[in-house]
Design a protein around this motif. Structure first.
Motif, PDB file in Angstrom:
ATOM      1  N   VAL A  66      -5.659   5.216   1.485  1.00 18.65           N
ATOM      2  CA  VAL A  66      -5.184   4.470   0.388  1.00 18.65           C
ATOM      3  C   VAL A  66      -5.034   4.974  -0.565  1.00 18.65           C
ATOM      4  CG1 VAL A  66      -4.998   2.338  -1.318  1.00 18.65           C
ATOM      5  CG2 VAL A  66      -5.398   1.803   0.960  1.00 18.65           C
ATOM      6  N   ILE A  67      -3.726   5.156  -1.700  1.00 16.25           N
ATOM      7  CA  ILE A  67      -3.485   5.941  -2.739  1.00 16.25           C
ATOM      8  C   ILE A  67      -3.171   5.325  -3.357  1.00 16.25           C
ATOM      9  CG2 ILE A  67      -2.241   8.253  -3.627  1.00 16.25           C
ATOM     10  CD1 ILE A  67      -2.222   9.745  -1.607  1.00 16.25           C
ATOM     11  N   ALA A  68      -3.642   5.204  -4.718  1.00 10.46           N
ATOM     12  CA  ALA A  68      -3.151   4.236  -5.681  1.00 10.46           C
ATOM     13  C   ALA A  68      -2.084   4.598  -6.130  1.00 10.46           C
ATOM     14  CB  ALA A  68      -4.290   4.843  -6.830  1.00 10.46           C
ATOM     15  N   ALA A 121      -1.711  17.777  -2.454  1.00  7.45           N
ATOM     16  CA  ALA A 121      -2.222  19.162  -1.532  1.00  7.45           C
ATOM     17  C   ALA A 121      -3.665  18.360  -2.382  1.00  7.45           C
ATOM     18  CB  ALA A 121      -1.279  19.755  -3.158  1.00  7.45           C
ATOM     19  N   ASP A 122      -3.234  17.539  -2.698  1.00  9.64           N
ATOM     20  CA  ASP A 122      -5.485  17.581  -3.151  1.00  9.64           C
ATOM     21  C   ASP A 122      -5.571  16.719  -2.641  1.00  9.64           C
ATOM     22  OD1 ASP A 122      -3.795  15.175  -3.985  1.00  9.64           O
ATOM     23  OD2 ASP A 122      -5.278  14.724  -6.472  1.00  9.64           O
ATOM     24  N   VAL A 123      -5.244  15.588  -0.844  1.00 10.72           N
ATOM     25  CA  VAL A 123      -5.949  14.862  -0.709  1.00 10.72           C
ATOM     26  C   VAL A 123      -5.196  15.003   0.775  1.00 10.72           C
ATOM     27  CG1 VAL A 123      -5.591  13.418  -2.039  1.00 10.72           C
ATOM     28  CG2 VAL A 123      -3.677  13.067  -0.904  1.00 10.72           C
ATOM     29  N   ILE A 124      -4.473  15.405   0.663  1.00 14.01           N
ATOM     30  CA  ILE A 124      -3.884  16.309   2.642  1.00 14.01           C
ATOM     31  C   ILE A 124      -4.697  16.574   3.178  1.00 14.01           C
ATOM     32  CG2 ILE A 124      -3.459  18.904   2.188  1.00 14.01           C
ATOM     33  CD1 ILE A 124      -1.087  16.065   4.216  1.00 14.01           C
ATOM     34  N   SER A 146       0.659  -1.171  -0.085  1.00 13.85           N
ATOM     35  CA  SER A 146       0.016   0.132  -0.334  1.00 13.85           C
ATOM     36  C   SER A 146       1.037   1.229  -0.005  1.00 13.85           C
ATOM     37  CB  SER A 146      -0.313   0.351   1.194  1.00 13.85           C
ATOM     38  OG  SER A 146      -2.066  -1.260   1.001  1.00 13.85           O
ATOM     39  N   TYR A 147       1.751   0.826  -0.666  1.00  6.68           N
ATOM     40  CA  TYR A 147       3.073   2.093  -0.764  1.00  6.68           C
ATOM     41  C   TYR A 147       2.738   3.496  -2.188  1.00  6.68           C
ATOM     42  CZ  TYR A 147       6.931   4.958  -1.372  1.00  6.68           C
ATOM     43  OH  TYR A 147       8.142   5.541  -1.538  1.00  6.68           O
ATOM     44  N   PRO A 148       2.382   4.512  -1.617  1.00  5.98           N
ATOM     45  CA  PRO A 148       1.604   5.379  -2.760  1.00  5.98           C
ATOM     46  C   PRO A 148       3.000   5.230  -4.315  1.00  5.98           C
ATOM     47  CG  PRO A 148       2.842   6.715  -1.331  1.00  5.98           C
ATOM     48  CD  PRO A 148       2.711   5.407  -0.236  1.00  5.98           C
ATOM     49  N   GLY A 149       3.763   5.236  -3.885  1.00  6.76           N
ATOM     50  CA  GLY A 149       5.276   5.373  -4.453  1.00  6.76           C
ATOM     51  C   GLY A 149       5.622   6.924  -4.855  1.00  6.76           C
TER      52      GLY A 149
END
Length: 258
Positions: free
Chosen positions: A245-247, A236-239, A227-230
């Protein structure tokens, strides 16, 4: 006599320019676009229709082959040994794919073919002294040479103990060979068995979790298991949002976006 610098002069330039242009065009085709065909030829040749992905018989787009999956340093025997060894170090299980599916053997191969394999950014001149075990190898051998020695000794030990090459052994036997190297049960003269095993293991993990741009971590599946976002350019758009989980995103995604 007419002045060649004035309109209607000798016409010498009018004769030379078309022939020079013709020469450049022909030269561009002759060298196959290496210099003239690539840089200048594109300016003087008519543009071609943009190529599209090949179509299958059903009209759907054919899958594009990954030509990066090819050895640049290992021969076929060495690649087979590395493939078997890395899969035992990082095996496929219920959590996700193993080293083979992630492309780890090709990641290691490509790293050895480049600067990392040549130790090009490291001080490699004598005198050499035996270092502490925590310091790792201290000597003139490059990583690519250490891999060649280690793989050869891995094969020799497998033949001596089981009368088979490492890649042909059962998984349990392969584990036994790798553990013998890890514990320095195998005695080598040029490098330590444990030193080679540690380098192989760390390279395996790097190939499983590095950015796919470098040849491993296929489809970012190594990151997805963790589940690492890379490589995200910004959060800024999700903080300020409730997320867990971030794709994952690769450097390649950002290169293609610009």
């Amino acid at each position: 006599m007419a002045d060649p610098n004035q309109p209607g002069g000798s016409g010498r330039d009018k004769v030379e320019q078309p022939s020079r242009r013709k020469f450049l065009v022909q030269a561009g085709y002759a060298v196959g676009g290496v210099i003239v065909g690539g840089a200048l030829g594109s300016l003087i040749r008519p543009s071609k229709k943009t190529e599209t992905a090949p179509q299958t018989g059903e009209g759907t787009t054919a899958e594009i082959k990954n030509y990066n999956r090819a050895p640049m340093f290992f021969n076929q025997e060495q690649l087979g040994i590395v493939s078997a060894a890395t899969e035992r170090i990082f095996p496929a299980d219920d959590a996700g794919p193993g080293a083979l599916a992630l492309g780890v053997p090709f990641f290691i191969d490509h790293q050895l073919a480049g600067e990392w394999g040549f130790n090009s950014r490291e001080y490699m001149s004598p005198p050499f002294y035996a270092g502490e075990k925590v310091q790792g190898y201290q000597g003139r051998l490059k990583r690519r040479e250490m891999f060649e020695i280690g793989l050869r000794e891995l094969e020799n030990y497998s033949q001596t103990k089981f009368t088979k090459g490492f890649a042909a052994l059962a998984p349990e036997q392969q584990d036994e060979v790798l553990k013998a190297f890890e514990s320095d049960e195998v005695k080598l003269t040029t490098i330590s068995a444990s030193g080679f095993f540690k380098m192989l293991r760390s390279s395996t993990l790097e190939g499983a979790y590095s950015d796919p741009l470098y040849g491993g971590n296929a489809d970012m599946n190594g990151w997805k298991m963790r589940s690492y976002p890379g490589n995200q350019m910004s959060y800024a758009d999700v903080i300020d949002k409730d997320f867990s989980v971030i794709a994952p995103s690769s450097l390649q995604d950002h290169l293609s976006a610009h």
